[in-house]
Design a protein around this motif. Structure first.
Motif, short mmCIF file in Angstrom:
data_model
loop_
_atom_site.label_atom_id
_atom_site.label_comp_id
_atom_site.label_asym_id
_atom_site.label_seq_id
_atom_site.Cartn_x
_atom_site.Cartn_y
_atom_site.Cartn_z
N TRP A 95 -7.88 9.70 -25.90
CA TRP A 95 -7.24 8.57 -25.22
C TRP A 95 -7.70 7.24 -25.81
CZ3 TRP A 95 -2.98 8.13 -22.70
CH2 TRP A 95 -2.70 6.96 -22.02
N SER A 96 -8.99 7.12 -26.11
CA SER A 96 -9.47 5.87 -26.71
C SER A 96 -8.89 5.69 -28.11
CB SER A 96 -10.99 5.82 -26.72
OG SER A 96 -11.52 6.85 -27.51
N LYS A 97 -8.71 6.78 -28.84
CA LYS A 97 -8.08 6.72 -30.17
C LYS A 97 -6.62 6.29 -30.04
CE LYS A 97 -7.43 9.60 -34.28
NZ LYS A 97 -7.68 10.93 -34.84
N TYR A 98 -5.93 6.82 -29.03
CA TYR A 98 -4.54 6.43 -28.78
C TYR A 98 -4.45 4.94 -28.46
CZ TYR A 98 -0.32 5.68 -26.04
OH TYR A 98 0.84 5.16 -25.54
N LEU A 99 -5.32 4.46 -27.59
CA LEU A 99 -5.31 3.03 -27.24
C LEU A 99 -5.61 2.16 -28.45
CD1 LEU A 99 -7.06 3.03 -23.75
CD2 LEU A 99 -4.62 2.76 -24.25
N ALA A 100 -6.54 2.60 -29.28
CA ALA A 100 -6.87 1.83 -30.49
C ALA A 100 -5.68 1.79 -31.44
CB ALA A 100 -8.08 2.44 -31.18
N ARG A 101 -4.93 2.88 -31.54
CA ARG A 101 -3.79 2.94 -32.45
C ARG A 101 -2.63 2.06 -31.98
NH1 ARG A 101 -4.69 5.64 -37.38
NH2 ARG A 101 -6.51 6.90 -36.94
N PHE A 156 7.60 7.06 -26.78
CA PHE A 156 8.66 7.02 -27.77
C PHE A 156 8.73 5.68 -28.50
CE2 PHE A 156 10.34 10.35 -24.87
CZ PHE A 156 10.27 11.38 -25.78
N LYS A 157 8.14 4.64 -27.92
CA LYS A 157 8.13 3.34 -28.59
C LYS A 157 7.21 3.36 -29.81
CE LYS A 157 6.90 -1.45 -28.00
NZ LYS A 157 5.97 -2.31 -27.34
N ALA A 173 2.10 14.84 -32.47
CA ALA A 173 1.75 15.86 -33.46
C ALA A 173 2.32 15.53 -34.84
CB ALA A 173 2.23 17.23 -33.01
N ARG A 174 3.48 14.87 -34.89
CA ARG A 174 4.12 14.59 -36.17
C ARG A 174 3.76 13.23 -36.73
NH1 ARG A 174 10.15 16.35 -36.44
NH2 ARG A 174 9.56 16.39 -38.61
N SER A 175 2.92 12.49 -36.00
CA SER A 175 2.61 11.12 -36.43
C SER A 175 1.60 11.06 -37.56
CB SER A 175 2.07 10.32 -35.25
OG SER A 175 0.79 10.80 -34.88
N ILE A 217 -4.09 18.32 -34.03
CA ILE A 217 -3.29 19.14 -33.13
C ILE A 217 -3.91 19.18 -31.74
CG2 ILE A 217 -2.47 21.50 -32.69
CD1 ILE A 217 -2.30 21.82 -35.75
N ARG A 218 -5.23 19.31 -31.69
CA ARG A 218 -5.93 19.35 -30.40
C ARG A 218 -5.78 18.02 -29.66
NH1 ARG A 218 -12.33 20.27 -29.28
NH2 ARG A 218 -12.13 20.57 -27.05
N GLU A 219 -5.92 16.91 -30.38
CA GLU A 219 -5.77 15.60 -29.74
C GLU A 219 -4.35 15.39 -29.24
OE1 GLU A 219 -9.07 13.00 -32.24
OE2 GLU A 219 -7.02 13.21 -33.01
N SER A 220 -3.36 15.79 -30.02
CA SER A 220 -1.98 15.61 -29.58
C SER A 220 -1.67 16.48 -28.37
CB SER A 220 -1.01 15.89 -30.72
OG SER A 220 -1.11 17.21 -31.17
#
Length: 121
Positions: free
Chosen positions: A81-87, A17-18, A25-27, A32-35
């Motif tokens: 997960w690596s995309k999430y960490l990069a973001r 949430f931070k 999905a709304r970001s 959709i698959r990644e979320s």
């Protein structure tokens, strides 16, 4: 303090949430698959990274290696997960006015004592 059960971690949906207050999905950052993968398996990946649980399978060991930057991502979960960490670890955007806030001292006039303004009625 209660012990963290592996099954509870796996069942718990992952939310950040931070960084993503309206969800993955709304970001607009993830498909959709990644979320969906982040929502389902993100709690497990985070627990592995924080050493709350130990990896039990080869997939979990591979996910941990990708999260720690020791290996390139291969599976869709590892890529998400690596995309999430990069973001979340990307540098913050600077201001158009520079890096720091202007302080009051920078706006002082040099010789402000010589120019006294006198107002008469």
């Amino acid at each position: 303090m209660a012990t963290v059960d592996r099954e509870q971690i796996i069942r718990k949906p992952f939310n950040d949430f931070k960084n993503y207050p309206y969800g993955f999905a709304r970001s607009g950052d993830f498909s959709i698959r990644e979320s969906d993968l982040l929502l389902k398996h993100g709690s497990l990946a985070l627990a592995l990274m924080n050493s709350e649980i130990e990896p039990e399978s080869a997939e979990e060991q591979s996910l941990l290696a990708v999260a720690l930057g020791q290996k390139a991502a291969e599976t869709p979960l590892e890529k998400a997960w690596s995309k999430y960490l990069a973001r979340i670890n990307r540098p913050k955007v600077g201001s158009m006015y520079g890096r720091s806030r202007p302080n009051d001292e920078s706006f002082e006039m040099s010789g402000a004592d010589d120019d006294d303004l006198v107002m008469e009625d």
